[in-house]
Design an enzyme around this catalytic site. Sequence first.
Site, mmCIF file in Angstrom:
data_model
loop_
_atom_site.group_PDB
_atom_site.id
_atom_site.type_symbol
_atom_site.label_atom_id
_atom_site.label_comp_id
_atom_site.label_asym_id
_atom_site.label_seq_id
_atom_site.Cartn_x
_atom_site.Cartn_y
_atom_site.Cartn_z
ATOM 1 N N HIS A 158 -69.169 12.256 23.805
ATOM 2 C CA HIS A 158 -69.631 12.034 25.043
ATOM 3 C C HIS A 158 -69.435 13.270 25.810
ATOM 4 C CE1 HIS A 158 -70.579 7.890 23.749
ATOM 5 N NE2 HIS A 158 -69.160 7.791 23.429
ATOM 6 N N SER A 279 -77.345 40.983 33.717
ATOM 7 C CA SER A 279 -78.458 40.297 34.729
ATOM 8 C C SER A 279 -78.959 41.497 35.419
ATOM 9 C CB SER A 279 -77.633 39.528 35.427
ATOM 10 O OG SER A 279 -78.407 39.465 36.849
ATOM 11 N N LYS A 285 -72.521 39.827 34.697
ATOM 12 C CA LYS A 285 -72.893 38.794 33.992
ATOM 13 C C LYS A 285 -72.910 39.273 32.417
ATOM 14 C CE LYS A 285 -74.262 35.259 34.758
ATOM 15 N NZ LYS A 285 -75.448 34.931 35.017
ATOM 16 N N GLU A 292 -79.249 30.770 23.850
ATOM 17 C CA GLU A 292 -80.423 30.315 24.615
ATOM 18 C C GLU A 292 -81.716 30.173 24.076
ATOM 19 O OE1 GLU A 292 -77.839 31.159 29.163
ATOM 20 O OE2 GLU A 292 -79.989 32.290 28.410
#
Length: 472
Positions: A158, A279, A285, A292
């Site tokens: 969980h 970025s 970043k 992704e």
Amino acid sequence: MTSRLWGARFTSEPSDAMANLSASVHFDWVLAPFDIAQSKAHARVLNGAGLLDASELHLMHFGLDQLREQVLNGFFVATPEDEDVHTALERGLIEIIGGAVGGKLRAGRSRNDQVATDLRMYLRNSARVVASELVEVQNALLAQASAHVDHAAPGFTHLQHAQPVSFGHELAKHIHAFSRDVERFIDWDKRAAKSPMGSGALAGSSLDLDPVAVASDLGFDGVVENSIDGVSDRDFVAEFLFITALVGVHLSRLGEEICLWSSREFGWATLDDAWSTGSSIMPQKKNPDVAELARGKSGRLIGHVTAMLTVLKGLPFAYNRDLQEDKESSIDAIETLLLVLPAMAGTVSTLKFDVDKMLKSAPEGFALATDIAEWVVKQGVPFREAHEIAGACVRAAEAQGTDLDELSDQQFAEIHPSLTPAVREVLTVQGSLDARSTINGTAPASVRVQLANAQVRLGQLHDWAKVTPHDV
């Protein structure tokens, strides 16, 4: 003169809109090498049936070999006037050897059984290519898992701290998921290895051809038993797309974990510069783009199997043009995975893990509570009661803002008399890991055996993937 394989009974050309809708050569061209291999096999059975003499067979094979070379080197390409790959290749063959012999190749076969056979050949070969790339991802995971067998990390259920685990054990779970995917390809291949050639348009052929010889020539294990099923079956496509979709799901789950591990909040993993991007506005970043994109591409792969099942669900009898939708989905699924898999292998192999941070986090969230419960069971207490005792220990530690090992001997004794000072033996991360020494458990000794077995299995999967059923 038109190059179309049909049209004698028509008095006008198809409209531009009709021709554009009907055309498939812009995507089914990938089948060209398989169609040529199939044509060579078909020419042999035409010779066996007395429909091509020896000199004609020799010329036919010469022309097909020349055509193959021209296709592979890009000298021969389809034109907008070619409706599909079959039309284009017949045109190419006739340009090389003339229509007197080249025009005989079409006898005894239809585009219906041609395309069903070509697609099976293409997918069977492609399954091996995808499987080979899957094994590379597994090898990257195996190397990382082997390096981190003795490094503890929090195990989650969980998305909450559950129990400490070997991080090698955590990584290895993905190896097993991908192994099942390759095993599904192997199992799928047993059903896909039947040749539809000889089915004709749907009813077979009155010519004295030999479908068994064609099947053997093309690397199939046998022939489909029903000619109508042979041209209308696309179960093998739907099943292939299901496997690729499940590969996508497994890549997505791995990608999600990489996103979590490399986040500032977790801080477990550092991405290599070669497998991340930055970025356009935030200089600091480093984004987990491979992970992704793997998550995103899974939706595309799931969409393909959904589309294929929807096409199939209401089709009547034999071949229908709806089945043309089978190729774009399967081709794109293969190309998508061949983009994602090498990138995922590179990402995994170059991840750097902060093992100290994982170890520090391993017992957090009262993750050793189950160890207390199982220790109490060993003292003769029923697990139902032991569960309550361990829960009371959690409440006590939570109330004073400490972890379980910081409870005093007196506090343990007050919770239950079975909680003697010896309970501290299990209140260490290493003790927790070592205690779970079942064959599939997270004890480092068990994990080493599991990884050794996984390495053997990966060798077997690699061996299957490197054997190509159709030499094109």
